[in-house]
Design a protein around this motif. Structure first.
Motif, short mmCIF file in Angstrom:
data_model
loop_
_atom_site.label_atom_id
_atom_site.label_comp_id
_atom_site.label_asym_id
_atom_site.label_seq_id
_atom_site.Cartn_x
_atom_site.Cartn_y
_atom_site.Cartn_z
N LEU A 22 0.86 -1.18 0.00
CA LEU A 22 0.00 0.00 0.00
C LEU A 22 0.89 1.22 0.00
O LEU A 22 1.97 1.20 0.57
N LEU A 41 -17.65 9.71 18.89
CA LEU A 41 -16.31 10.05 18.41
C LEU A 41 -15.52 10.86 19.43
O LEU A 41 -14.29 10.90 19.39
N GLU A 56 -12.46 13.12 18.52
CA GLU A 56 -12.22 12.84 17.10
C GLU A 56 -13.34 13.36 16.20
O GLU A 56 -13.25 13.30 14.98
N LEU A 104 -15.06 5.40 11.22
CA LEU A 104 -14.73 4.44 12.27
C LEU A 104 -15.97 3.70 12.75
O LEU A 104 -15.88 2.62 13.31
N TYR A 105 -17.11 4.36 12.55
CA TYR A 105 -18.38 3.74 13.02
C TYR A 105 -19.38 3.66 11.86
O TYR A 105 -20.26 4.49 11.73
N ARG A 135 -18.29 -1.31 14.64
CA ARG A 135 -16.90 -0.89 14.82
C ARG A 135 -16.00 -2.05 14.39
O ARG A 135 -16.43 -3.20 14.31
N GLY A 136 -14.77 -1.70 14.12
CA GLY A 136 -13.88 -2.73 13.58
C GLY A 136 -12.78 -3.11 14.54
O GLY A 136 -12.27 -2.28 15.28
N PHE A 184 -9.05 -5.15 14.18
CA PHE A 184 -8.16 -5.48 13.06
C PHE A 184 -8.38 -6.92 12.59
O PHE A 184 -8.49 -7.20 11.40
N GLN A 225 -1.14 1.25 9.67
CA GLN A 225 -0.06 0.46 9.08
C GLN A 225 -0.43 -1.02 8.95
O GLN A 225 0.21 -1.76 8.20
N SER A 226 -1.47 -1.44 9.71
CA SER A 226 -1.86 -2.86 9.66
C SER A 226 -2.76 -3.16 8.46
O SER A 226 -3.16 -4.31 8.26
N GLU A 281 -2.21 -3.37 5.40
CA GLU A 281 -1.64 -4.31 4.42
C GLU A 281 -1.98 -5.75 4.75
O GLU A 281 -1.98 -6.62 3.87
N ASP A 282 -2.29 -5.99 6.04
CA ASP A 282 -2.64 -7.36 6.43
C ASP A 282 -3.83 -7.88 5.62
O ASP A 282 -3.91 -9.07 5.31
N LEU A 338 4.10 -7.09 10.40
CA LEU A 338 4.03 -5.64 10.47
C LEU A 338 5.42 -5.04 10.65
O LEU A 338 5.82 -4.13 9.92
N ARG A 341 7.45 -5.30 7.60
CA ARG A 341 7.12 -4.26 6.62
C ARG A 341 7.74 -2.93 7.03
O ARG A 341 8.22 -2.16 6.20
N GLN A 342 7.71 -2.66 8.37
CA GLN A 342 8.29 -1.40 8.86
C GLN A 342 9.80 -1.37 8.60
O GLN A 342 10.35 -0.34 8.17
N LYS A 364 10.39 -0.65 5.01
CA LYS A 364 10.21 0.76 4.65
C LYS A 364 11.34 1.63 5.18
O LYS A 364 11.60 2.71 4.65
N SER A 408 4.21 5.23 15.67
CA SER A 408 2.87 5.59 15.17
C SER A 408 1.90 4.42 15.34
O SER A 408 0.70 4.60 15.53
N VAL A 409 2.45 3.17 15.26
CA VAL A 409 1.58 2.02 15.51
C VAL A 409 1.15 1.99 16.98
O VAL A 409 -0.02 1.75 17.30
N ASP A 419 -6.93 3.52 19.46
CA ASP A 419 -7.99 2.55 19.29
C ASP A 419 -8.51 2.06 20.66
O ASP A 419 -9.70 1.86 20.85
N ARG A 460 -10.67 4.74 22.01
CA ARG A 460 -11.96 4.70 21.32
C ARG A 460 -12.84 3.60 21.89
O ARG A 460 -14.03 3.80 22.17
N HIS A 518 -14.12 4.49 25.31
CA HIS A 518 -15.13 5.53 25.22
C HIS A 518 -16.46 4.95 24.70
O HIS A 518 -17.53 5.22 25.25
N LEU A 556 -20.06 4.74 26.61
CA LEU A 556 -21.30 5.30 26.05
C LEU A 556 -22.38 4.23 25.90
O LEU A 556 -23.55 4.44 26.18
#
Lengths: 379, 629
Positions: free
Chosen positions: A66, A223, A226, A236-237, A281-282, A284, A326-327, A329-330, B10, B13-14, B17, B36-37, B44, B47, B50, B54
């Protein structure tokens, strides 16, 4: 049929290694890169008789890699298959159905084996566009493709046709004859969560209220900070929607735009009043499982015809890319694991995917999925 | 350093790069990618936290809303007037309301969800009041209630309540039983049904129920069985009502109904048809004399005095009887025949009974035809007025005429007033007929000399409306004759009406200037008090006394006394029915003022009157035969 992936960084130099004059060149690129690159024009000049088709995106797929910059190019030569490209303007969202119908008329022929659509990605109602095509070609027409993307920017999308990037159009590529086999797979892998909700106010693809409350408020509360990144962070949702009386046919809708004054959100397809809705929601792992499921379906269908995939067009949703980072590509690796690492893959991250449903085989607009189109041509 | 292919995908790949074209590793770039990962994963996680928070809040809000809704449902359920009980598809109770518990008499402990219907019915204190067999029956009826889309059942419970049970299937396979206590509705329906078939005052069957009972009698008839249908009418009831008021009248009717009921057998039927009319079905009549005996007993019993609210009241009754074979009984016909017999009984002077015979039917038919013809007669101008002269005995001249109405029917011929005046009176035609005669007579008299008076007979019924003086005034005005030429004849029977009203109208007529005479004197009560109460201008001595003159000395004595009385009081006297010169001689000797009769002339049509007034006027000379009649 031959397929050759080109290294865009080598410019026209790479063309020298082609086994023949290509009939078809697919080209996907990051929006600004696509607009500014001279390569599509040079390719058109080099192969004036080839059909060249592509679109803008935030992330290109070049086999299992990618990239958020550069171009992804693949050249295809057919032995027995006739192809034709038709382009029709799509001035605004209200013309979506009409544009689909006009293209349907242009595509229609008794030996039409399948078609691949690339469309303007922002000013479009993807559901209406597909329904327009089906109004001419029938509900069982084999259609796949996607809406052009622009990463997390949501500013401009382009379709590139024979070397020229253009906005506000839809392009349709028709494949004709008995030799070509085209199969599809489409899956999301998103997880539902939270209470079942009901669409209490909507118009076309604009959602105003869920359970009598502004839909935007719900998104903003989920969110949190965000929410400032809407509409991108809305990906994301995604929203699963279904009609209570027909629970088998479920659709996943993703956000294309928000209107903070009307507290509404615009989705990539229709969201009928009275339907049920549930946030998704997802994780990975599950998203990658979704990609595998799509690949397995397309692969099995082609195997059933006694064919092996010679080309894989990979259209995946920008929402998956934003979440997995970055994941991401999986999911491409997972697809290659099933269809075989030798099969060339090219594609992009889109604002909406078009493919037949895995079960009903009726074509529709999807969101947040991995949608694969596999090609093979009989010798 | 670890080989690239051993690294997690992963990281591999890093590393790829971050590898520079010369194969060396750009550590700064690799750190950036790895970091950054981490950031993405941290983002995540935040999120997810949160979203979970909710979602928990949303679920809690939803639960609160559901609890509130449940509370509202319970309040609504518990305030329903019907009992409801919901069962799941395994026929186990899911929920029931308070009213359901109340109707069945269930303790809270009996109403645990999960109990089946059998357990609920067994625990019901209301059903426990029944004996074992009845209880089983009631329970089984409910348990076996049809399991189709919906079913209904009504039961009468041992405590007297009427309970309806409705069962409705619900989509999940369970069912809902709705229980209502309809005792009051049933009572009200029964009450309405009773009211529709009974007289509200006496609670006796009304006409509708009487008819149904008659139809029942027909249905249950034995061979050759007979029954009697009686119609009763109270005599003088109207007077009681008018003088003592309706409350006394009503109490009297109740007392009458009790007396009648006490005299009949338990399977006989006594009904009130309305007003003071009653009817009786006497069943199992073996002998013709049985209904008559019952009728006599009823007449005797009802004629005994009543004491109502301190008033002593005496009335009588007349009874009409129809005796029929039960198998031939036609309710309408039987009642009509009994009614005809009643009419006959009343005609015979009241206080008696009469058994129906077919002649009554014939005469009733004739009477109906007569009535129909009479209604047409006025419109078709079939009534004509004839005139009979009155002679001034002393002057030997005609001083007046009496107007006498005749009915000239195209088929019946000339009908005598004796045959139609009473019918007109009963039909209510007499006012119209009386008015016609009066106007005709006055108009005709206008053509005669001024000194000749015109006498018109009045029926007692013409006084009832109270506007007789206006009618008289109208006739005078219309004809233009002086009021003193009009003489109105009344009989003593007028005084049997409302005396005060009659006297008032007579005085008003006198004030108009008309003469008033007392007709047929000597035949009725001949009460001298009438003469004292009202200043009559003339007394007409009944013809029966004149006819007997010469044969019966009493008649002469009476004529002498009346003529003498009139002379003393200044009232003129007229003798009616004078047929011979001997009679005229006697009347002349007894100072009778005037005479009327066939000796002078029978009543004649208008066109012959002229000849009577002017015997010497050749063109209008009457034939000698007419005169002689």
């Amino acid at each position: 049929m031959w397929v050759k992936q080109l290294d865009a960084t080598q410019g026209v130099e790479g063309l020298k290694s082609l086994p023949g004059t290509p009939d078809l060149i697919f080209i996907f690129g990051e929006t600004e890169g696509l607009k500014n690159s001279t390569l599509p024009g040079e390719l058109a000049k080099s192969f004036p008789d080839s059909i060249q088709l592509g679109c803008s995106t935030g992330t290109i797929i070049d086999h299992v890699k990618l990239s958020d910059e550069g171009l992804s190019i693949i050249a295809v030569g057919f032995e027995h298959t006739r192809i034709a490209l038709h382009v029709h303007p799509l001035p605004d969202i209200a013309h979506s159905h009409e544009t689909g119908a006009e293209l349907g008329k242009l595509l229609a022929a008794p030996d039409l084996a399948g078609s691949f659509i690339l469309s303007e990605g922002l000013g479009v109602n993807g559901s209406a566009l597909v329904q327009g095509l089906q109004s001419i070609l029938g509900n069982d027409a084999v259609i796949s493709g996607g809406l052009a993307g622009d990463g997390a920017r949501f500013e401009q999308t382009l379709v590139t046709v024979n070397g020229k990037p253009v906005s506000k159009v839809t392009a349709a590529l028709g494949f004709y004859g008995d030799a070509i086999s085209i199969t599809h797979g489409s899956a999301g892998g998103w997880d539902e969560f939270g209470p079942k909700r009901r669409v209490t106010k909507s118009e076309g693809s604009v959602l105003f209220e869920l359970d009598g409350k502004p839909a935007l408020d719900l998104y903003e509360s989920y969110l949190g900070e965000e929410a400032a990144d809407l509409p991108a962070s809305g990906l994301l949702y995604p929203l699963k929607i279904w009609n209570e009386s027909n629970p088998q046919d479920q659709f996943v809708r993703t956000i294309l735009a928000v209107d903070r004054d009307a507290k509404s959100i615009t989705l990539a397809g229709d969201i009928p009043d009275g339907w049920n809705a549930r946030l998704m929601r997802g994780s990975f792992d599950h998203l990658v499982d979704g990609a595998s499921e799509a690949a397995q379906h397309a692969h099995d269908d082609l195997n059933a015809k006694g064919m092996q995939a010679e080309l894989c067009l990979f259209v995946s949703c920008v929402g998956r890319r934003l979440l997995m980072g970055q994941s991401t590509e999986d999911e491409v690796e997972a697809v290659a694991d099933i269809i075989g690492h030798g099969t060339p893959i090219i594609g992009y991250y889109s604002y909406g995917e078009i493919a037949p449903h895995n079960v009903s085989k009726v074509c529709g607009l999807h969101n947040q999925t991995v949608t694969l189109t596999l090609f093979a041509e009989a010798a | 350093m670890t080989e690239k292919q051993d690294l997690p995908p992963l990281l591999a790949r890093q590393v790829g790069k971050a590898t520079l074209p010369d194969g060396s590793l750009d550590a700064q770039k690799l750190l950036g990618l790895v970091s950054s990962v981490y950031e993405a994963n941290e983002r995540d996680r935040r999120r997810t936290d949160h979203a979970n928070e909710l979602m928990a809040q949303e679920l809690e809000d939803a639960l609160t809303a559901i609890e509130l809704q449940n509370m509202r449902f319970k309040a609504a359920l518990d305030n329903m007037t019907q009992g409801v009980c919901l069962f799941d598809k395994a026929a186990r109770m899911a929920v029931c309301n308070r009213r359901f518990q109340e109707i069945y008499g269930l303790e809270d402990a009996d109403c645990k969800s999960g109990n089946n219907l059998m357990a609920l019915l067994l625990a019901s204190n209301a059903l426990k009041q029944a004996d074992e067999m009845e209880r089983r029956l009631l329970m089984n009826e409910h348990l076996e209630l049809d399991q189709g889309a919906s079913a209904a059942l009504e039961q009468e419970w041992p405590d007297g309540r009427h309970i309806t049970i409705h069962r409705n299937r619900i989509p999940d396979g369970g069912f809902l039983d709705t229980i209502a206590d309809v005792t009051e509705n049933r009572k009200a329906s029964a009450q309405i049904a009773h009211l529709a078939r009974h007289d509200a005052l006496t609670d006796l069957p009304n006409r509708l129920l009487l008819r149904e009972r008659m139809q029942e009698v027909v249905r249950n008839a034995l061979r050759d069985e007979r029954c009697a249908i009686m119609c009763l009418d109270l005599d003088r009831f109207k007077m009681v009502n008018d003088t003592l008021g309706h409350p006394v009248g009503d109490a009297l009717l109740v007392a009458v109904s009790e007396r009648i009921t006490s005299l009949v057998r338990s399977n006989d039927v006594v009904a009130r048809l309305g007003g003071d009319e009653f009817a009786i079905i006497q069943q199992h009549v073996r002998k013709q004399s049985e209904p008559a005996r019952l009728a006599r007993r009823i007449i005797a019993e009802l004629s005994k005095p009543y004491v109502i609210e301190g008033h002593k009241v005496q009335i009588g009754t007349s009874i009409g009887i129809e005796i029929v074979n039960v198998s031939d009984l036609n309710p309408d016909e039987a009642l009509r025949n009994a009614d005809l017999a009643l009419y006959e009984a009343k005609a015979q002077g009241r206080g008696t009974y009469c058994v129906y015979s077919s002649e009554m039917h014939d005469s009733a038919t004739k009477r109906r035809e007569l009535e129909t013809d009479l209604r047409d007669a006025l419109a078709q101008g079939q009534f004509v007025v004839h005139y009979q002269p009155q002679l001034d005995i002393r002057e030997n001249t005609i001083n007046g005429f009496e107007a006498l109405v005749r009915w000239e029917h195209p088929v019946r011929g000339t009908v005598s007033p004796v045959d139609f005046i009473p019918v007109c009176e009963e039909m209510g035609l007499i006012d119209e007929l009386g008015k016609f005669v009066m106007q005709r007579a006055c108009t005709d008299a206008k053509q005669w000399p001024e000194h000749i008076s015109i006498a018109v007979n009045l029926s007692p019924l013409q006084f009832r409306s109270g506007n007789l003086p206006d009618i008289v005034k109208g006739a005078i005005a219309l004809s233009g004759i002086p009021a003193n030429r009009l003489e109105l004849e009344i009989t003593e029977s007028v005084m049997l009406e409302d005396v005060a009203s009659v006297l008032e109208q007579l005085r008003a007529i006198k004030r108009l200037g008309c003469q008033v005479s007392l007709d047929d004197f000597g035949t009725g009560y001949s009460s001298l008090s009438y003469i004292r109460h009202f200043p009559f201008d003339r007394i007409k001595i009944d013809q029966s006394f004149v006819k007997d003159l010469g044969d019966n000395p009493d008649s002469l004595a009476i004529i002498r006394a009346v003529a003498g009385l009139c002379g003393s009081l200044g009232i003129k006297s007229t003798a009616e029915g004078v047929e011979t010169l001997d009679q005229l001689d006697i009347l002349t000797r007894e100072h009778c003022d005037s005479a009327q009769g066939y000796l002078f002339s029978k009543p004649v049509p208008l066109e012959q009157v002229h000849a009577l007034i002017y015997p010497d006027d050749p063109p209008k000379q009457a034939k000698p035969a007419d005169k002689a009649a």
